[in-house]
Design a protein around this motif. Structure first.
Motif, mmCIF file in Angstrom:
data_model
loop_
_atom_site.group_PDB
_atom_site.id
_atom_site.type_symbol
_atom_site.label_atom_id
_atom_site.label_comp_id
_atom_site.label_asym_id
_atom_site.label_seq_id
_atom_site.Cartn_x
_atom_site.Cartn_y
_atom_site.Cartn_z
ATOM 1 N N PRO A 1 0.835 -1.193 0.000
ATOM 2 C CA PRO A 1 0.000 0.000 0.000
ATOM 3 C C PRO A 1 0.875 1.251 0.000
ATOM 4 C CG PRO A 1 0.028 -0.977 2.169
ATOM 5 C CD PRO A 1 0.753 -1.908 1.258
ATOM 6 N N PRO A 2 0.334 2.385 -0.379
ATOM 7 C CA PRO A 2 1.138 3.607 -0.379
ATOM 8 C C PRO A 2 1.536 4.013 1.031
ATOM 9 C CG PRO A 2 -1.152 4.088 -0.881
ATOM 10 C CD PRO A 2 -1.022 2.623 -0.858
ATOM 11 N N ARG A 3 2.707 4.626 1.175
ATOM 12 C CA ARG A 3 3.187 5.067 2.491
ATOM 13 C C ARG A 3 2.396 6.279 2.958
ATOM 14 N NH1 ARG A 3 7.934 3.332 4.737
ATOM 15 N NH2 ARG A 3 8.136 5.253 5.923
ATOM 16 N N LEU A 4 2.179 6.322 4.260
ATOM 17 C CA LEU A 4 1.519 7.462 4.856
ATOM 18 C C LEU A 4 2.570 8.492 5.232
ATOM 19 C CD1 LEU A 4 -1.012 5.625 7.180
ATOM 20 C CD2 LEU A 4 -1.456 6.642 4.964
ATOM 21 N N VAL A 5 2.363 9.724 4.800
ATOM 22 C CA VAL A 5 3.342 10.769 5.068
ATOM 23 C C VAL A 5 3.243 11.230 6.519
ATOM 24 C CG1 VAL A 5 4.071 13.093 4.413
ATOM 25 C CG2 VAL A 5 3.282 11.499 2.675
ATOM 26 N N ASP A 6 2.042 11.255 7.072
ATOM 27 C CA ASP A 6 1.865 11.793 8.411
ATOM 28 C C ASP A 6 2.060 10.752 9.513
ATOM 29 O OD1 ASP A 6 -0.345 10.316 7.809
ATOM 30 O OD2 ASP A 6 -1.788 11.740 8.618
ATOM 31 N N MET A 7 2.630 9.615 9.192
ATOM 32 C CA MET A 7 2.838 8.572 10.186
ATOM 33 C C MET A 7 4.060 8.910 11.041
ATOM 34 S SD MET A 7 3.128 4.491 9.573
ATOM 35 C CE MET A 7 4.863 4.329 9.259
ATOM 36 N N LYS A 8 3.936 8.784 12.363
ATOM 37 C CA LYS A 8 5.046 9.081 13.259
ATOM 38 C C LYS A 8 6.065 7.954 13.224
ATOM 39 C CE LYS A 8 2.921 12.039 16.655
ATOM 40 N NZ LYS A 8 2.757 12.283 18.088
ATOM 41 N N THR A 9 7.330 8.325 13.240
ATOM 42 C CA THR A 9 8.384 7.322 13.260
ATOM 43 C C THR A 9 9.119 7.327 14.594
ATOM 44 O OG1 THR A 9 9.921 8.891 12.263
ATOM 45 C CG2 THR A 9 8.739 7.406 10.777
ATOM 46 N N GLU A 10 8.742 8.216 15.519
ATOM 47 C CA GLU A 10 9.363 8.250 16.833
ATOM 48 C C GLU A 10 8.449 7.547 17.826
ATOM 49 O OE1 GLU A 10 10.244 12.226 17.936
ATOM 50 O OE2 GLU A 10 11.289 12.657 16.071
ATOM 51 N N PHE A 11 9.031 6.660 18.589
ATOM 52 C CA PHE A 11 8.266 5.909 19.566
ATOM 53 C C PHE A 11 8.738 6.289 20.961
ATOM 54 C CE2 PHE A 11 8.424 3.330 15.723
ATOM 55 C CZ PHE A 11 7.074 3.185 15.477
#
Length: 66
Positions: free
Chosen positions: A27-37
């Motif tokens: 599926p297409p990547r989400l731009v607004d997805m957080k990568t910091e946990f």
């Protein structure tokens, strides 16, 4: 009867290859997805738990000769 088999075979052949259009594997990547946990804060050890850990460390240090 023979023409019916050919027509059925041709129809299945067309359906097989008509359904295979451009397929996206992912599926297409989400731009607004957080990568910091943010990890939760660890719980504090009790004195008994600290004593157990220190005893295991001492046994390990004695076993390896340091």
């Amino acid at each position: 009867m023979r023409t019916l088999k050919y027509m059925l075979g041709l129809g299945l052949f067309v359906l097989l290859f008509a359904s295979c259009d451009d397929v996206d594997d992912t599926p297409p990547r989400l731009v607004d997805m957080k990568t910091e946990f943010v990890l939760p804060a660890p719980s504090r050890l009790t004195n008994a738990e600290r004593d157990i850990i220190q005893a295991k460390r001492d046994a390990y240090q004695e076993a390896i000769g340091n």
